[in-house]
Write a protein that holds these residues in place. Sequence first.
Motif, PDB file in Angstrom:
ATOM      1  N   LEU A  43       1.000  -1.091  -0.056  1.00 36.42           N
ATOM      2  CA  LEU A  43       0.367  -0.169   0.176  1.00 36.42           C
ATOM      3  C   LEU A  43       0.709   1.352   0.070  1.00 36.42           C
ATOM      4  CD1 LEU A  43      -2.483  -0.558   2.621  1.00 36.42           C
ATOM      5  CD2 LEU A  43      -3.093  -0.910   0.788  1.00 36.42           C
ATOM      6  N   LEU A  44       0.603   2.272  -1.039  1.00 38.67           N
ATOM      7  CA  LEU A  44       0.965   3.631  -0.845  1.00 38.67           C
ATOM      8  C   LEU A  44      -0.179   4.856  -0.299  1.00 38.67           C
ATOM      9  CD1 LEU A  44       3.432   5.511  -1.048  1.00 38.67           C
ATOM     10  CD2 LEU A  44       2.849   5.360  -3.490  1.00 38.67           C
ATOM     11  N   PHE A  45      -0.206   5.563   1.443  1.00 42.15           N
ATOM     12  CA  PHE A  45      -0.576   6.321   1.295  1.00 42.15           C
ATOM     13  C   PHE A  45      -0.777   7.467   1.167  1.00 42.15           C
ATOM     14  CE2 PHE A  45      -1.636   2.943   5.001  1.00 42.15           C
ATOM     15  CZ  PHE A  45      -3.594   2.501   4.213  1.00 42.15           C
ATOM     16  N   LEU A  46      -1.266   8.641  -0.522  1.00 39.58           N
ATOM     17  CA  LEU A  46      -0.860   9.592  -0.264  1.00 39.58           C
ATOM     18  C   LEU A  46      -1.073  10.330   0.460  1.00 39.58           C
ATOM     19  CD1 LEU A  46      -1.653   9.584  -4.654  1.00 39.58           C
ATOM     20  CD2 LEU A  46       0.012   8.824  -3.627  1.00 39.58           C
ATOM     21  N   GLY A  47      -1.692  10.263   1.326  1.00 41.68           N
ATOM     22  CA  GLY A  47      -1.835  11.030   2.836  1.00 41.68           C
ATOM     23  C   GLY A  47      -2.825  10.857   3.711  1.00 41.68           C
ATOM     24  N   ASP A  48      -3.015  11.897   4.625  1.00 47.72           N
ATOM     25  CA  ASP A  48      -4.478  11.055   5.977  1.00 47.72           C
ATOM     26  C   ASP A  48      -5.815  10.132   5.051  1.00 47.72           C
ATOM     27  OD1 ASP A  48      -3.046  11.698   7.624  1.00 47.72           O
ATOM     28  OD2 ASP A  48      -3.485  13.537   7.763  1.00 47.72           O
ATOM     29  N   PHE A  49      -6.438   9.718   5.672  1.00 51.10           N
ATOM     30  CA  PHE A  49      -7.702   9.181   5.100  1.00 51.10           C
ATOM     31  C   PHE A  49      -8.615   9.516   5.272  1.00 51.10           C
ATOM     32  CE2 PHE A  49     -10.004   5.046   4.580  1.00 51.10           C
ATOM     33  CZ  PHE A  49     -10.474   4.743   2.702  1.00 51.10           C
ATOM     34  N   ASP A  50      -9.951   9.960   5.190  1.00 44.42           N
ATOM     35  CA  ASP A  50     -10.697  10.382   5.391  1.00 44.42           C
ATOM     36  C   ASP A  50     -11.196   9.451   5.524  1.00 44.42           C
ATOM     37  OD1 ASP A  50     -12.543  12.154   6.533  1.00 44.42           O
ATOM     38  OD2 ASP A  50     -12.871  13.918   4.672  1.00 44.42           O
ATOM     39  N   GLY A  51     -12.003   8.188   6.270  1.00 42.49           N
ATOM     40  CA  GLY A  51     -12.718   7.255   6.715  1.00 42.49           C
ATOM     41  C   GLY A  51     -12.313   6.156   7.281  1.00 42.49           C
ATOM     42  N   VAL A  52     -12.549   4.946   6.589  1.00 38.04           N
ATOM     43  CA  VAL A  52     -12.412   4.058   7.760  1.00 38.04           C
ATOM     44  C   VAL A  52     -11.704   3.536   7.484  1.00 38.04           C
ATOM     45  CG1 VAL A  52     -13.913   1.998   8.789  1.00 38.04           C
ATOM     46  CG2 VAL A  52     -15.572   3.848   7.988  1.00 38.04           C
ATOM     47  N   ILE A  53     -10.566   2.529   7.511  1.00 41.67           N
ATOM     48  CA  ILE A  53      -9.885   1.635   7.586  1.00 41.67           C
ATOM     49  C   ILE A  53      -9.861  -0.144   7.931  1.00 41.67           C
ATOM     50  CG2 ILE A  53      -6.992   0.910   7.123  1.00 41.67           C
ATOM     51  CD1 ILE A  53      -7.380   2.800   5.512  1.00 41.67           C
ATOM     52  N   VAL A  54     -10.275  -0.791   7.324  1.00 46.21           N
ATOM     53  CA  VAL A  54     -10.621  -1.755   8.510  1.00 46.21           C
ATOM     54  C   VAL A  54      -9.343  -3.210   8.337  1.00 46.21           C
ATOM     55  CG1 VAL A  54     -12.902  -3.567   8.088  1.00 46.21           C
ATOM     56  CG2 VAL A  54     -12.964  -1.993   6.935  1.00 46.21           C
ATOM     57  N   HIS A  55      -9.509  -3.686   9.563  1.00 43.97           N
ATOM     58  CA  HIS A  55      -8.297  -4.596   9.679  1.00 43.97           C
ATOM     59  C   HIS A  55      -8.828  -6.329   9.897  1.00 43.97           C
ATOM     60  CE1 HIS A  55      -4.692  -6.377  10.962  1.00 43.97           C
ATOM     61  NE2 HIS A  55      -4.832  -6.602  10.218  1.00 43.97           N
ATOM     62  N   SER A  56      -8.712  -7.612   9.640  1.00 44.78           N
ATOM     63  CA  SER A  56      -8.780  -8.797   9.964  1.00 44.78           C
ATOM     64  C   SER A  56      -8.532  -9.072  11.086  1.00 44.78           C
ATOM     65  CB  SER A  56      -8.827  -9.526   9.452  1.00 44.78           C
ATOM     66  OG  SER A  56      -9.300 -10.562   9.087  1.00 44.78           O
ATOM     67  N   ALA A  57      -8.734  -9.407  12.334  1.00 43.88           N
ATOM     68  CA  ALA A  57      -8.025  -9.761  13.116  1.00 43.88           C
ATOM     69  C   ALA A  57      -8.022 -11.236  13.068  1.00 43.88           C
ATOM     70  CB  ALA A  57      -7.519  -8.929  14.868  1.00 43.88           C
ATOM     71  N   ILE A  58      -8.777 -12.066  12.160  1.00 44.31           N
ATOM     72  CA  ILE A  58      -9.111 -12.987  12.316  1.00 44.31           C
ATOM     73  C   ILE A  58      -8.095 -14.509  12.179  1.00 44.31           C
ATOM     74  CG2 ILE A  58     -10.822 -15.090  11.236  1.00 44.31           C
ATOM     75  CD1 ILE A  58     -12.553 -13.859  10.716  1.00 44.31           C
ATOM     76  N   GLN A  59      -7.677 -14.532  13.919  1.00 43.32           N
ATOM     77  CA  GLN A  59      -6.326 -15.400  13.586  1.00 43.32           C
ATOM     78  C   GLN A  59      -6.865 -16.948  13.398  1.00 43.32           C
ATOM     79  OE1 GLN A  59      -3.210 -14.498  14.220  1.00 43.32           O
ATOM     80  NE2 GLN A  59      -4.246 -12.429  13.626  1.00 43.32           N
ATOM     81  N   GLY A  60      -5.864 -18.194  14.008  1.00 43.50           N
ATOM     82  CA  GLY A  60      -5.527 -19.377  13.595  1.00 43.50           C
ATOM     83  C   GLY A  60      -5.494 -19.890  12.107  1.00 43.50           C
ATOM     84  N   ILE A  61      -4.961 -21.625  12.835  1.00 39.24           N
ATOM     85  CA  ILE A  61      -4.446 -22.267  12.003  1.00 39.24           C
ATOM     86  C   ILE A  61      -5.365 -23.437  12.229  1.00 39.24           C
ATOM     87  CG2 ILE A  61      -3.348 -24.262  10.266  1.00 39.24           C
ATOM     88  CD1 ILE A  61      -0.849 -21.389  10.975  1.00 39.24           C
ATOM     89  N   GLU A  62      -6.040 -24.242  11.620  1.00 38.47           N
ATOM     90  CA  GLU A  62      -6.904 -25.213  11.818  1.00 38.47           C
ATOM     91  C   GLU A  62      -6.060 -25.894  10.653  1.00 38.47           C
ATOM     92  OE1 GLU A  62     -11.775 -26.698  12.588  1.00 38.47           O
ATOM     93  OE2 GLU A  62     -10.938 -24.435  11.937  1.00 38.47           O
ATOM     94  N   LYS A  63      -6.169 -27.382  10.976  1.00 35.41           N
ATOM     95  CA  LYS A  63      -5.873 -28.986  10.029  1.00 35.41           C
ATOM     96  C   LYS A  63      -7.213 -29.103  10.048  1.00 35.41           C
ATOM     97  CE  LYS A  63      -3.043 -31.753  10.760  1.00 35.41           C
ATOM     98  NZ  LYS A  63      -2.874 -33.292  11.450  1.00 35.41           N
ATOM     99  N   ILE A  64      -8.548 -29.029   8.895  1.00 35.00           N
ATOM    100  CA  ILE A  64      -9.899 -29.599   8.906  1.00 35.00           C
ATOM    101  C   ILE A  64      -9.630 -31.001   7.433  1.00 35.00           C
ATOM    102  CG2 ILE A  64     -10.667 -27.965   8.645  1.00 35.00           C
ATOM    103  CD1 ILE A  64     -10.308 -27.365   5.716  1.00 35.00           C
ATOM    104  N   LYS A  65      -8.591 -31.734   7.633  1.00 36.01           N
ATOM    105  CA  LYS A  65      -8.637 -32.425   6.716  1.00 36.01           C
ATOM    106  C   LYS A  65      -7.333 -33.249   6.705  1.00 36.01           C
ATOM    107  CE  LYS A  65     -10.440 -33.970   2.049  1.00 36.01           C
ATOM    108  NZ  LYS A  65     -10.756 -33.813   0.463  1.00 36.01           N
ATOM    109  N   GLU A  66      -7.278 -34.486   6.264  1.00 40.98           N
ATOM    110  CA  GLU A  66      -5.648 -35.358   6.361  1.00 40.98           C
ATOM    111  C   GLU A  66      -6.002 -36.839   5.674  1.00 40.98           C
ATOM    112  OE1 GLU A  66      -3.661 -35.353   9.750  1.00 40.98           O
ATOM    113  OE2 GLU A  66      -1.979 -35.734   9.151  1.00 40.98           O
ATOM    114  N   THR A  67      -5.084 -36.835   4.345  1.00 35.64           N
ATOM    115  CA  THR A  67      -4.817 -37.938   3.596  1.00 35.64           C
ATOM    116  C   THR A  67      -2.915 -38.670   4.283  1.00 35.64           C
ATOM    117  OG1 THR A  67      -4.816 -36.845   1.793  1.00 35.64           O
ATOM    118  CG2 THR A  67      -6.971 -37.926   2.269  1.00 35.64           C
TER     119      THR A  67
END
Length: 336
Positions: free
Chosen positions: A56-80
């Motif tokens: 990302l390149l911010f050209l200046g301040d952002f007059d709005g909402v910056i959204v970020h995901s903090a969804i973490q975790g690694i789950e093994k859902i299948k294995e062969t």
Amino acid sequence: MQIKQNYSLLKHNTFGLDVKTKYFAEYANEADLQKLLRDEYFFSQPFWHIGQGSNLLFLGDFDGVIVHSAIQGIEKIKETAGFVWLKAGAGTDWDSFVAHCVQNGWGGLENLSLIPGEVGSSAVQNIGAYGAEAAGCIEEVHAYFLETGEKKIFSNPECEYAYRDSFFKKQENRGKYYITHVVYKLSKKPEYKLDYGNIREQIGAGTVNLETVRQAVIAIRKSKLPDPKKTGNAGSFFVNPCIGMEHYESLKKRYPGMPHYPVNEKTVKIPAAWLIEHSGLKGKTAGGASVYEKQPLVIINQGNASGRDIADLAAEICKTIKEKFFIDLQPEVNYI
Ligand code: EPU
């Protein structure tokens, strides 16, 4: 959900620009995201979803909402016998995910070690390095469509992956899907990709395994690319351009040593780093921005650059390459 006001994005962009956003909204689970997607105030102003801000390149301040995901975790859902399927949260740090796969003996992503960013952006950008691409291991992408608030699971072909491209990056879809999880399919019997650059040379007489490949890639990256924790940068600023065969043939007469990689019968990919170096732009500066000496595809913040300095330097590079080679360079970095 965490919402911060008048918030500095210094730690959320690898160029190290101290810009502010009016609001910073961080969701930690799907329920929070669904709530955000039902919020009319959110949709009444400019908004942009970020990962680790490594593209990302911010050209200046952002007059709005910056959204970020903090969804973490690694789950093994299948294995062969041969494979494992891992479902990782979009906010999981990319290199921690790669390290987890390598430590468990699951192959496929080791050549993508040390790339800054998060799991969610890996599926948008189709990150690639040293002969591997994220798309090669992506099984599914779970995302919410902003216009309806509905969840959709994309299969790998539905993601339309190509070099540094995906369905999510296309102009008509850009910013319209929020990824919550990515399912990666890793191999328990890894096939090593050692032929790109000097991975084989870097490993030398040592044993080839997932860990040594990872360490070789880390060493090569560290020797060629600036560490964003010390020097602001966003990795490759431009994508490598693809040009038509006739165009290539005419350039080849003037520049017989120009490296090139056939994409198909009609198209050839040219390393942008070579074009920039052979235009005498290595080390070129604009304000506090400069073309990185060791890898000219990278623009660095020498410490006091503004977003405009970086954009001005990028524009000058594009103009020079166009005049000298008749090639339009496209930034890989998103301007905001
Ligand atoms: N080159 C030069 N001068 C230089 C450096 C490179 O002329 O100073 C030329 C050489 O011909 C070299 C060619 O460029 O063979 C390719 O260089 P390199 O192998 O360093 O890769 P790249 O095409 O410049 C791509 C990715 C990188 C990734 C490397 C390694 C893109 C836009 N960039 O760079 O990704 O690490 O390959 O696989 O495809 C990133 O996305 O941030 C990134 C660093």
